[in-house]
Motif scaffolding. Structure first.
Motif, PDB file in Angstrom:
ATOM      1  N   ALA A  24     -15.157  -3.630 -27.970  1.00 18.37           N
ATOM      2  CA  ALA A  24     -14.388  -2.470 -27.514  1.00 18.37           C
ATOM      3  C   ALA A  24     -14.608  -2.238 -26.025  1.00 18.37           C
ATOM      4  O   ALA A  24     -13.662  -1.925 -25.282  1.00 18.37           O
ATOM      5  N   GLN A  25     -15.850  -2.410 -25.564  1.00 17.34           N
ATOM      6  CA  GLN A  25     -16.140  -2.244 -24.139  1.00 17.34           C
ATOM      7  C   GLN A  25     -15.418  -3.303 -23.317  1.00 17.34           C
ATOM      8  O   GLN A  25     -14.872  -3.004 -22.250  1.00 17.34           O
ATOM      9  N   ASP A  26     -15.408  -4.552 -23.816  1.00 22.69           N
ATOM     10  CA  ASP A  26     -14.698  -5.620 -23.110  1.00 22.69           C
ATOM     11  C   ASP A  26     -13.199  -5.326 -23.051  1.00 22.69           C
ATOM     12  O   ASP A  26     -12.559  -5.500 -22.007  1.00 22.69           O
ATOM     13  N   ARG A  85     -32.358  -0.877 -47.427  1.00 18.32           N
ATOM     14  CA  ARG A  85     -31.516   0.048 -46.673  1.00 18.32           C
ATOM     15  C   ARG A  85     -31.680  -0.174 -45.180  1.00 18.32           C
ATOM     16  O   ARG A  85     -30.717  -0.138 -44.421  1.00 18.32           O
ATOM     17  N   ARG A  86     -32.939  -0.418 -44.750  1.00 19.55           N
ATOM     18  CA  ARG A  86     -33.174  -0.689 -43.320  1.00 19.55           C
ATOM     19  C   ARG A  86     -32.470  -1.972 -42.905  1.00 19.55           C
ATOM     20  O   ARG A  86     -31.860  -2.034 -41.832  1.00 19.55           O
ATOM     21  N   TYR A  87     -32.543  -2.994 -43.753  1.00 23.24           N
ATOM     22  CA  TYR A  87     -31.889  -4.264 -43.439  1.00 23.24           C
ATOM     23  C   TYR A  87     -30.384  -4.054 -43.341  1.00 23.24           C
ATOM     24  O   TYR A  87     -29.738  -4.535 -42.410  1.00 23.24           O
ATOM     25  N   LYS A  88     -29.832  -3.337 -44.309  1.00 23.73           N
ATOM     26  CA  LYS A  88     -28.388  -3.064 -44.279  1.00 23.73           C
ATOM     27  C   LYS A  88     -28.033  -2.229 -43.043  1.00 23.73           C
ATOM     28  O   LYS A  88     -27.017  -2.463 -42.398  1.00 23.73           O
ATOM     29  N   SER A 105     -26.044  -4.022 -35.982  1.00 23.65           N
ATOM     30  CA  SER A 105     -25.671  -5.259 -35.280  1.00 23.65           C
ATOM     31  C   SER A 105     -24.159  -5.404 -35.230  1.00 23.65           C
ATOM     32  O   SER A 105     -23.580  -5.746 -34.188  1.00 23.65           O
ATOM     33  N   LYS A 106     -23.497  -5.159 -36.375  1.00 22.20           N
ATOM     34  CA  LYS A 106     -22.035  -5.254 -36.414  1.00 22.20           C
ATOM     35  C   LYS A 106     -21.413  -4.214 -35.485  1.00 22.20           C
ATOM     36  O   LYS A 106     -20.456  -4.504 -34.768  1.00 22.20           O
ATOM     37  N   LEU A 107     -21.963  -3.007 -35.499  1.00 23.05           N
ATOM     38  CA  LEU A 107     -21.441  -1.957 -34.626  1.00 23.05           C
ATOM     39  C   LEU A 107     -21.660  -2.293 -33.162  1.00 23.05           C
ATOM     40  O   LEU A 107     -20.805  -2.012 -32.309  1.00 23.05           O
ATOM     41  N   LYS A 108     -22.821  -2.926 -32.847  1.00 23.17           N
ATOM     42  CA  LYS A 108     -23.071  -3.343 -31.463  1.00 23.17           C
ATOM     43  C   LYS A 108     -22.050  -4.381 -31.031  1.00 23.17           C
ATOM     44  O   LYS A 108     -21.529  -4.339 -29.906  1.00 23.17           O
TER      45      LYS A 108
END
Length: 131
Positions: free
Chosen positions: A37-39, A19-22, A28-31
């Protein structure tokens, strides 16, 4: 029972790690998505600033054009007023000259009457002298 408990804890730990890995993978995907989105937002803001700058220039040009148009209207109005004033003065002068002409014509007519009267008197005097 001990082994089952131990195996359950190991499975729970593995599930927790999984679960932690997921979760880290999701983070990471959200970052990455956040960075994109910021760009995109940064690009939109820059485009908006350029658009606002162009709008400000256009508004300034419009203000200047309106001021210039107002100045031209004032100039046209003053020119029109000046032409009206000059035309009025010319008409007054023309009226004065017409009046003077009428007076002179009347004076000439009076002189002609006196001239005719003087000629008739001279004619009578000549007749008297000839007799």
């Amino acid at each position: 029972m001990y082994h089952t408990c131990k195996q359950g804890r190991i499975n729970d730990a593995l599930d927790d790690v999984e679960r932690r890995y997921k979760a880290q993978d999701e983070i990471s995907k959200l970052k990455v998505d956040l960075k994109l989105a910021q760009d995109d937002l940064k690009q939109v803001v820059e485009e908006k600033q350029v658009t606002l700058a162009l709008k400000a220039k256009a508004e300034q040009a419009l203000i200047e054009a309106r001021a210039e148009l107002e100045d031209k209207k004032k100039l046209d109005a003053s020119t029109t007023n000046m032409h009206k004033c000059l035309r009025l003065k010319a008409e007054q002068e023309r009226d004065k000259l017409k009046e003077e002409k009428r007076k002179l014509e009347h004076f000439i007519a009076e002189l002609m009457k006196h001239n005719e009267g003087a000629r008739s008197k001279l004619g009578k005097i000549k007749e008297i002298c000839d007799e």
